[in-house]
Design a protein around this motif. Structure first.
Motif, mmCIF file in Angstrom:
data_model
loop_
_atom_site.group_PDB
_atom_site.id
_atom_site.type_symbol
_atom_site.label_atom_id
_atom_site.label_comp_id
_atom_site.label_asym_id
_atom_site.label_seq_id
_atom_site.Cartn_x
_atom_site.Cartn_y
_atom_site.Cartn_z
ATOM 1 N N ILE B 47 2.882 -4.256 -2.695
ATOM 2 C CA ILE B 47 4.246 -3.493 -2.745
ATOM 3 C C ILE B 47 5.188 -3.820 -3.586
ATOM 4 N N VAL B 54 11.649 1.223 -2.106
ATOM 5 C CA VAL B 54 10.475 1.005 -2.463
ATOM 6 C C VAL B 54 9.907 1.772 -3.659
ATOM 7 N N ASP B 57 3.946 1.607 -3.214
ATOM 8 C CA ASP B 57 2.996 0.910 -2.058
ATOM 9 C C ASP B 57 1.913 1.480 -2.206
#
Lengths: 110, 116
Positions: B47, B54, B57
């Motif tokens: 990740i 994020v 991922d």
């Protein structure tokens, strides 16, 4: 696959000799980086070469990049016992992501 | 300059148990990564965070792995429940500039996980 593949996988040389490792990859890249990993210092960045560069030097390290052949080489000159480690090439792609190869174990014999 | 800090350094658990790893990146670094390194292989990206969001991922096994980066600084990676094949070294890395494709990454010492 994005990741690089190093060749040879294991190399044993005498102190003072030069060590050469090759890396091949399959897709387009932004840059290619070499890292060293040993038990004492973990994974450490050695050198980065951009996709528009052909050769780069840093101390006893020389890296070449041939994007037409999708390959790179790392030369360590005048090796020392402290150079004993695993060496990884990592292709840089996308938003500063890296895909690592399986690594190349180098043993320098004093 | 302090490097990337990780804890614990070693962890042994039974399969189906839970485990959490902690990472403190280099101060001011915008991007944080978690990698899994199985013995004899290179690190595999799990990740990538940019600040506290994020970015990627796609290789995180989301049925058992989760990660968060609170306030864009520290991060935790959790495995619940653990499987035997999760035995590996979990590496945290950080890089200074967001949106720059030519950053080197700075790695922590890693957490060696053994699942029995």
């Amino acid at each position: 696959s994005q990741q690089g593949e190093e060749d040879p996988q294991a190399l044993s040389i005498q102190e003072g000799e030069n060590a050469t490792m090759n890396c091949s990859y399959k897709t387009s890249i932004n840059n290619l980086q070499w890292y060293r990993q040993n038990s004492g210092r973990g994974l450490v960045h050695l050198i980065l070469i951009r996709s528009n560069e052909r050769e780069k030097h840093s101390g006893r390290l020389r890296v070449t990049l041939d994007t037409s052949k999708k390959s790179s080489s790392l030369l360590i000159t005048a090796s020392r016992a402290a150079d004993t480690a695993s060496y990884f090439c990592a292709t840089g792609y996308g938003n500063n992501r890296l895909a690592f190869g399986k690594g190349n174990q180098v043993v320098v014999i004093p | 300059e302090a490097g990337v800090a990780q804890s614990p350094r070693y962890k042994i658990i039974e399969k189906r148990q839970s485990v959490a790893f902690w990472c403190n990146p280099i101060s001011g670094h915008a991007t944080l990564y978690w990698y899994q390194q199985i013995l004899g292989q290179g690190p595999k990206l799990l990740i990538q965070f940019q600040n506290n969001g994020v970015v990627d991922d796609s290789q995180l096994p989301k049925d058992r792995f989760s990660a968060e980066r609170l306030k864009g600084v520290d991060s935790t990676l959790k495995i619940q429940p653990a499987k035997l094949e999760d035995s590996a070294v979990y590496l945290c890395a950080s890089s200074p500039r967001a949106g720059d494709s030519y950053n080197e990454q700075f790695f922590g010492p890693g957490t060696r996980l053994t699942v029995l």
